[in-house]
Design an enzyme around this catalytic site. Structure first.
Site, PDB file in Angstrom:
ATOM      1  N   ALA A  97     -67.643  -6.167  53.633  1.00  0.00           N
ATOM      2  CA  ALA A  97     -66.523  -6.056  54.744  1.00  0.00           C
ATOM      3  C   ALA A  97     -65.316  -6.576  54.255  1.00  0.00           C
ATOM      4  CB  ALA A  97     -67.377  -6.687  55.639  1.00  0.00           C
ATOM      5  N   ARG A 125     -63.684 -13.994  49.257  1.00  0.00           N
ATOM      6  CA  ARG A 125     -63.338 -13.062  50.129  1.00  0.00           C
ATOM      7  C   ARG A 125     -63.988 -12.815  51.541  1.00  0.00           C
ATOM      8  NH1 ARG A 125     -61.457  -7.985  48.120  1.00  0.00           N
ATOM      9  NH2 ARG A 125     -63.075  -7.069  49.073  1.00  0.00           N
ATOM     10  N   CYS A 218     -62.501   4.924  48.326  1.00  0.00           N
ATOM     11  CA  CYS A 218     -61.210   5.233  48.019  1.00  0.00           C
ATOM     12  C   CYS A 218     -60.737   5.500  46.728  1.00  0.00           C
ATOM     13  CB  CYS A 218     -60.097   3.993  48.482  1.00  0.00           C
ATOM     14  SG  CYS A 218     -60.385   2.656  47.373  1.00  0.00           S
TER      15      CYS A 218
END
Length: 444
Positions: A97, A125, A218
């Site tokens: 996430a 993170r 991505c």
């Protein structure tokens, strides 16, 4: 892969990257945001609450950003969370996430109901993830810092919806970040493909029958895209692909880039020469069966009478009430737990379970920054300052403010400081002086 289109693809890298923001519709409607936005914006056609903004604008410097009214995110990266149909009251997992772009949108869609489990394997993170969820005013969250495979012990077939935005080689972001191109290699892509297969199989174990799993990357690499979906379909005969929304510019997945399964055409790839965004890949999968309902929380109050009285007095003073069945005190810190029953969580690494309300100290309660951002400034006694008021920027720098008589509904005590009607944090009024309670780690 692109054939005759390759020249157009290559030429797109000479163009400037696109900049975008996504409106937090839990705090403000798109129409309201459009009417107050202090800089030029233009709708992103395929994201209902997404907007382009010019490269010379710095939206992160405006007080509205500090109030959690929007999140800065590359336009294509908004697509996965926009395409996962989340309903308030569901159990939702964002497995990888951080930093929170997709998790904040999933939390917005849940509207404070059900539960969002947001996980990242990196502790640093995960802290950034929690900060962004708090900024957005999310309350029904469980933020974990755990190995994905271990999570299957705690959440077997628990989630209605799962988003897996997998770590990838980042080919789709080369225009945005040159360092990704410099770090790319065939071997890295092949190694990531192995990790992605592990992650998607792990995610499928936590998906409830009848649930939906959205996989995204991505990158353009078939080894990290179509091949991953093909792998899962071959491993689990209870999973099948679901068609995604069709927008101009979306390209279908290519069965020939994997095992020829025609179902792979239901995947979507975003190319930068076809849309105003960077590269992305998405696939939506459904598990066969009927979904279960979540069980409302049954936890008994874990709070003594004296502490409860302090909390009741504080919230009544603000005109608020809380479900004390969901309130829990741990080491004098007060939390509002998510509204659903969870499994025995002993042994799982987590940063936050629910909304951090504040701290119990000697004969008083001190509210937290996450609580301020979860409140609605319209209905609470507050100091409302225009973004053009220099005192607002002083507040965000941690400075003491001078308040004129009549500027606040209450003449003393805790005040919610707002940019217009949108909460930023707390201050404490003594006479005409507002003592600044904006946390040091949040200041400009």
């Amino acid at each position: 892969m692109l054939g005759e289109e390759y020249e157009a693809f290559q030429k797109s890298y000479e163009e400037e990257r696109q900049y975008g923001l996504r409106v937090n519709t839990r705090k403000i409607s798109c129409e309201e945001f459009e009417s107050i936005c202090p800089f030029p914006i233009k709708k992103i056609p395929w994201v209902p609450n997404g907007y382009f903004y010019p490269s010379e604008v710095r939206p992160s410097l405006h007080p509205y950003y500090r109030a959690g009214l929007y999140y800065l995110q590359e336009p294509s990266a908004m697509t996965p969370a926009a395409c996962l149909p989340v309903t308030p009251g569901e159990a939702v997992l964002d497995l990888c996430a951080a930093p929170g772009g997709k998790a904040t949108e999933l939390a917005t869609k849940l509207a404070g109901q059900g539960i969002l489990v947001a996980n990242d394997i990196s502790a640093s993170r995960a802290r950034a993830l929690l900060r962004n969820l708090e900024l957005f005013g999310a309350s029904n969250i469980f933020v974990t810092n755990e190995i994905p495979e271990k999570m299957t012990r705690y959440f077997p077939e628990f989630f209605h919806k799962i988003l897996l935005d997998a770590p990838c080689s980042g080919e789709g972001m080369f225009r945005k970040d040159d360092s990704l191109a410099a770090d790319w290699s065939v071997e890295k892509s092949e190694n990531l493909s192995k990790l992605q297969k592990e992650l998607i199989l792990t995610a499928s174990k936590m998906l409830m029958p009848g649930g939906l799993l959205l996989y995204s990357t991505c990158t353009f690499a078939p080894a990290e895209d179509e091949e991953i979906i093909s792998f899962l379909l071959n491993q689990r005969n209870d999973m099948h692909l679901v068609s995604l929304p069709d927008y101009p510019g979306f390209s279908s997945g290519v069965p020939e880039w994997a095992d020829q399964n025609p179902e792979l055409a239901k995947c979507v790839r975003i190319w930068p020469h076809k849309m105003n965004g960077e590269g992305h890949f998405l696939a939506l999968l459904k598990k066969e069966g009927e979904p279960n309902s979540l069980v409302p929380i049954k936890k008994k109050p874990q709070i003594d009478k004296g502490s409860r009285k302090l909390l009741e007095t504080f919230f009544q003073d603000l005109g608020l009430s809380w479900d004390f069945q969901r309130v829990e005190v741990r080491n004098d810190k007060v939390y509002l737990l998510p509204p659903v029953e969870q499994a025995n969580l002993r042994g799982i690494h987590f940063l936050r379970n629910g909304l951090y309300l504040g701290d119990l100290k000697k004969n008083r309660f001190e509210p937290s920054q996450p609580l301020a951002l979860a409140l609605k400034g319209k209905s609470i006694p507050s100091l409302r300052l225009s973004p053009e008021d220099d005192r607002l920027h002083k507040y965000l720098r941690g400075e003491t403010l001078i308040v004129a008589p009549g500027e606040t509904q209450k003449s003393k005590g805790w005040q919610l400081v707002c940019a217009d009607e949108y909460p930023l944090g707390w201050g404490k009024l003594v006479g005409q002086t507002l003592k600044n309670k904006y946390p040091a780690g949040w200041r400009l």
